[in-house]
Design a protein around this motif. Structure first.
Motif, PDB file in Angstrom:
ATOM      1  N   VAL A  32       0.842  -1.197   0.000  1.00  0.00           N
ATOM      2  CA  VAL A  32       0.000   0.000   0.000  1.00  0.00           C
ATOM      3  C   VAL A  32       0.874   1.242   0.000  1.00  0.00           C
ATOM      4  O   VAL A  32       1.717   1.418   0.889  1.00  0.00           O
ATOM      5  N   VAL A  33       0.670   2.101  -0.987  1.00  0.00           N
ATOM      6  CA  VAL A  33       1.303   3.421  -1.025  1.00  0.00           C
ATOM      7  C   VAL A  33       0.233   4.422  -0.619  1.00  0.00           C
ATOM      8  O   VAL A  33      -0.836   4.472  -1.245  1.00  0.00           O
ATOM      9  N   SER A  34       0.485   5.208   0.434  1.00  0.00           N
ATOM     10  CA  SER A  34      -0.577   6.085   0.938  1.00  0.00           C
ATOM     11  C   SER A  34      -0.017   7.372   1.520  1.00  0.00           C
ATOM     12  O   SER A  34       1.155   7.447   1.892  1.00  0.00           O
ATOM     13  N   ARG A  35      -0.874   8.369   1.595  1.00  0.00           N
ATOM     14  CA  ARG A  35      -0.504   9.673   2.133  1.00  0.00           C
ATOM     15  C   ARG A  35      -0.544   9.650   3.652  1.00  0.00           C
ATOM     16  O   ARG A  35      -1.163   8.771   4.273  1.00  0.00           O
ATOM     17  N   GLY A  36       0.090  10.644   4.267  1.00  0.00           N
ATOM     18  CA  GLY A  36       0.026  10.799   5.711  1.00  0.00           C
ATOM     19  C   GLY A  36      -1.333  11.298   6.148  1.00  0.00           C
ATOM     20  O   GLY A  36      -2.094  11.898   5.366  1.00  0.00           O
ATOM     21  N   SER A  37      -1.655  11.087   7.422  1.00  0.00           N
ATOM     22  CA  SER A  37      -2.992  11.439   7.922  1.00  0.00           C
ATOM     23  C   SER A  37      -3.271  12.936   7.866  1.00  0.00           C
ATOM     24  O   SER A  37      -4.417  13.351   7.717  1.00  0.00           O
ATOM     25  N   GLY A  38      -2.241  13.762   7.978  1.00  0.00           N
ATOM     26  CA  GLY A  38      -2.462  15.201   7.951  1.00  0.00           C
ATOM     27  C   GLY A  38      -2.133  15.855   6.627  1.00  0.00           C
ATOM     28  O   GLY A  38      -2.121  17.085   6.525  1.00  0.00           O
ATOM     29  N   ALA A  39      -1.848  15.027   5.618  1.00  0.00           N
ATOM     30  CA  ALA A  39      -1.432  15.566   4.321  1.00  0.00           C
ATOM     31  C   ALA A  39      -2.583  15.573   3.331  1.00  0.00           C
ATOM     32  O   ALA A  39      -3.617  14.936   3.536  1.00  0.00           O
ATOM     33  N   GLY A  40      -2.397  16.307   2.222  1.00  0.00           N
ATOM     34  CA  GLY A  40      -3.382  16.306   1.154  1.00  0.00           C
ATOM     35  C   GLY A  40      -3.249  15.060   0.301  1.00  0.00           C
ATOM     36  O   GLY A  40      -2.555  14.105   0.647  1.00  0.00           O
ATOM     37  N   MET A  41      -3.924  15.078  -0.841  1.00  0.00           N
ATOM     38  CA  MET A  41      -3.900  13.915  -1.719  1.00  0.00           C
ATOM     39  C   MET A  41      -2.496  13.631  -2.237  1.00  0.00           C
ATOM     40  O   MET A  41      -1.663  14.530  -2.366  1.00  0.00           O
ATOM     41  N   ALA A  42      -2.272  12.366  -2.535  1.00  0.00           N
ATOM     42  CA  ALA A  42      -1.043  11.959  -3.195  1.00  0.00           C
ATOM     43  C   ALA A  42      -1.282  11.880  -4.694  1.00  0.00           C
ATOM     44  O   ALA A  42      -2.368  11.478  -5.123  1.00  0.00           O
ATOM     45  N   GLU A  43      -0.306  12.272  -5.476  1.00  0.00           N
ATOM     46  CA  GLU A  43      -0.382  12.065  -6.919  1.00  0.00           C
ATOM     47  C   GLU A  43       0.627  10.988  -7.294  1.00  0.00           C
ATOM     48  O   GLU A  43       1.821  11.101  -7.013  1.00  0.00           O
ATOM     49  N   LEU A  44       0.117   9.943  -7.913  1.00  0.00           N
ATOM     50  CA  LEU A  44       0.932   8.776  -8.242  1.00  0.00           C
ATOM     51  C   LEU A  44       0.880   8.519  -9.740  1.00  0.00           C
ATOM     52  O   LEU A  44      -0.188   8.574 -10.352  1.00  0.00           O
ATOM     53  N   ARG A  45       2.033   8.249 -10.312  1.00  0.00           N
ATOM     54  CA  ARG A  45       2.132   7.884 -11.722  1.00  0.00           C
ATOM     55  C   ARG A  45       2.355   6.377 -11.802  1.00  0.00           C
ATOM     56  O   ARG A  45       3.307   5.852 -11.225  1.00  0.00           O
ATOM     57  N   VAL A  46       1.474   5.682 -12.504  1.00  0.00           N
ATOM     58  CA  VAL A  46       1.487   4.221 -12.500  1.00  0.00           C
ATOM     59  C   VAL A  46       1.837   3.691 -13.881  1.00  0.00           C
ATOM     60  O   VAL A  46       1.242   4.107 -14.883  1.00  0.00           O
ATOM     61  N   GLN A  47       2.795   2.769 -13.916  1.00  0.00           N
ATOM     62  CA  GLN A  47       3.132   2.035 -15.136  1.00  0.00           C
ATOM     63  C   GLN A  47       2.956   0.545 -14.885  1.00  0.00           C
ATOM     64  O   GLN A  47       3.202   0.060 -13.775  1.00  0.00           O
ATOM     65  N   VAL A  48       2.523  -0.175 -15.915  1.00  0.00           N
ATOM     66  CA  VAL A  48       2.395  -1.626 -15.845  1.00  0.00           C
ATOM     67  C   VAL A  48       3.163  -2.220 -17.015  1.00  0.00           C
ATOM     68  O   VAL A  48       2.876  -1.896 -18.174  1.00  0.00           O
ATOM     69  N   ASP A  49       4.151  -3.034 -16.704  1.00  0.00           N
ATOM     70  CA  ASP A  49       4.989  -3.675 -17.726  1.00  0.00           C
ATOM     71  C   ASP A  49       5.584  -2.649 -18.696  1.00  0.00           C
ATOM     72  O   ASP A  49       5.645  -2.880 -19.910  1.00  0.00           O
ATOM     73  N   GLY A  50       5.993  -1.505 -18.153  1.00  0.00           N
ATOM     74  CA  GLY A  50       6.628  -0.472 -18.964  1.00  0.00           C
ATOM     75  C   GLY A  50       5.678   0.437 -19.706  1.00  0.00           C
ATOM     76  O   GLY A  50       6.115   1.376 -20.383  1.00  0.00           O
ATOM     77  N   HIS A  51       4.365   0.192 -19.589  1.00  0.00           N
ATOM     78  CA  HIS A  51       3.362   1.016 -20.277  1.00  0.00           C
ATOM     79  C   HIS A  51       2.715   1.974 -19.279  1.00  0.00           C
ATOM     80  O   HIS A  51       2.273   1.560 -18.203  1.00  0.00           O
ATOM     81  N   ILE A 102      -3.652   0.542  -3.395  1.00  0.00           N
ATOM     82  CA  ILE A 102      -3.443  -0.795  -2.839  1.00  0.00           C
ATOM     83  C   ILE A 102      -3.134  -1.752  -3.976  1.00  0.00           C
ATOM     84  O   ILE A 102      -3.874  -1.811  -4.960  1.00  0.00           O
ATOM     85  N   VAL A 103      -2.067  -2.511  -3.831  1.00  0.00           N
ATOM     86  CA  VAL A 103      -1.750  -3.594  -4.760  1.00  0.00           C
ATOM     87  C   VAL A 103      -1.871  -4.890  -3.956  1.00  0.00           C
ATOM     88  O   VAL A 103      -1.104  -5.111  -3.015  1.00  0.00           O
ATOM     89  N   ALA A 104      -2.854  -5.723  -4.300  1.00  0.00           N
ATOM     90  CA  ALA A 104      -3.214  -6.844  -3.438  1.00  0.00           C
ATOM     91  C   ALA A 104      -3.128  -8.184  -4.152  1.00  0.00           C
ATOM     92  O   ALA A 104      -3.418  -8.297  -5.346  1.00  0.00           O
ATOM     93  N   THR A 105      -2.756  -9.198  -3.388  1.00  0.00           N
ATOM     94  CA  THR A 105      -2.844 -10.583  -3.849  1.00  0.00           C
ATOM     95  C   THR A 105      -4.298 -11.039  -3.770  1.00  0.00           C
ATOM     96  O   THR A 105      -5.143 -10.376  -3.153  1.00  0.00           O
ATOM     97  N   PRO A 106      -4.627 -12.199  -4.348  1.00  0.00           N
ATOM     98  CA  PRO A 106      -5.971 -12.740  -4.130  1.00  0.00           C
ATOM     99  C   PRO A 106      -6.297 -12.929  -2.647  1.00  0.00           C
ATOM    100  O   PRO A 106      -7.423 -12.661  -2.217  1.00  0.00           O
TER     101      PRO A 106
END
Length: 303
Positions: A156-175, A186-190
């Motif tokens: 889980v990548v997440s912001r702090g409780s007193g912080a504003g939103m997080a901006e995340l750039r996501v790539q999958v398999d280089g795309h 959240i990146v979760a297993t089954p």
């Protein structure tokens, strides 16, 4: 896939792992140990567990030593206890039996009040065996790995409780996939699909499915929806903006990340083997834990 110690040879050494300092757990641990000894098995207690019980002549082992010496491990506690030891024993493929002395018990599925007859049947070979996948992740800073860990449930990548939103750039398999503004991702297993990911609106994934769920936490854009990826995927999450951003693995291992750090997540080469009583079904677990068998009565109460 590595062979299962439990099924490939007669069980000789069984480790017992309990929730540290849990009220009343010593009686259960002692009862299990006495039963195993009387059945002709060698017993070893995990080092922290040994603080809750008179170990007698039993060995006291670290998790690594359990992995090297034990044919199986009985875990007494809740899902958090199982998560902690499963992550440590995964490289050794020690099969795990879970006895629920916690609250929910998705992974510790044997009720403590029925444990003795169930254990007797299981040690006689009346078992169901299944394997669960794990995730591994690392934090890259300027291309250099500064932190690594594994997760049984989720990364889980997440912001702090007193912080504003997080901006995340996501790539999958280089795309490039998207830039996301949210409270986190959240990146979760089954297995983890019934944990934090479920509370964030993610899908349920059968543990036999080869997939990874990616679930945004309170996304700014309602079009950012959960997605299930192949478990061969490599996911790269770059922190573009935000304060007090952290990455955690099963809520048990944490690291702070800075702007432009990248969190790389992929399936681990290790698996966890669970042993269940004969006739066990994942759907039985879902019905019991999610109350799918309960219907509103005429008074509006569940029964």
């Amino acid at each position: 896939m590595p062979s299962n110690k439990f099924s490939s040879s007669p069980v000789k050494t069984i480790a017992i792992v309990g929730k540290p300092m849990a009220a009343g757990i010593g009686d259960s641990l002692t009862e299990i140990a006495n039963f195993l000894v009387n059945a002709g098995h060698k017993v070893a207690f995990e080092v922290e567990t040994a603080k809750n019980v008179n170990v007698g002549n039993a060995a006291v082992l670290s998790p690594e030593q359990i992995g090297q010496q034990a044919d199986a491990a009985i875990v007494v506690g809740g899902d958090g206890t199982m998560l902690g030891i499963a992550r440590q024993l995964a490289p050794f493929n020690v099969p795990l039996i879970g006895i629920n002395q916690g609250r929910l018990g998705f992974m510790t599925d044997i009720p403590v009040d029925r444990m003795m007859p169930v254990l007797a049947d299981m040690l006689a070979g009346k078992i169901e065996s299944e394997q669960r996948s794990l995730l591994e992740g690392e934090v890259l800073r300027d291309g250099v790995s500064i932190f690594q860990s594994v997760a049984f449930n989720d990364v889980v990548v997440s912001r702090g409780s007193g912080a504003g939103m997080a901006e995340l750039r996501v790539q999958v398999d280089g795309h490039f996939m998207y830039n996301q503004r949210s409270d986190g991702l959240i990146v979760a297993t089954p297995t983890g699909s019934t944990a934090y990911a479920l509370s964030a609106g993610g899908p349920l994934l059968h543990p036999g499915l080869g997939g990874i769920a990616m679930v945004p936490i309170a996304p700014h854009a309602l079009s950012n929806r959960p997605i299930v990826l192949p478990d061969s995927s490599e996911i790269v999450i770059e922190v573009v903006n935000g304060r007090d951003i952290t990455v955690n693995f099963d809520m048990q291992t944490f690291a702070s990340v800075q702007l432009h750090d990248c969190v790389v997540v992929r399936r681990s080469r290790h698996v966890v083997t669970f042993l269940h009583p004969l006739g066990w079904s994942y759907f039985n677990t879902l019905r019991e834990k999610l109350h799918w068998h309960e219907y509103p009565s005429a008074e509006g109460k569940l029964k």
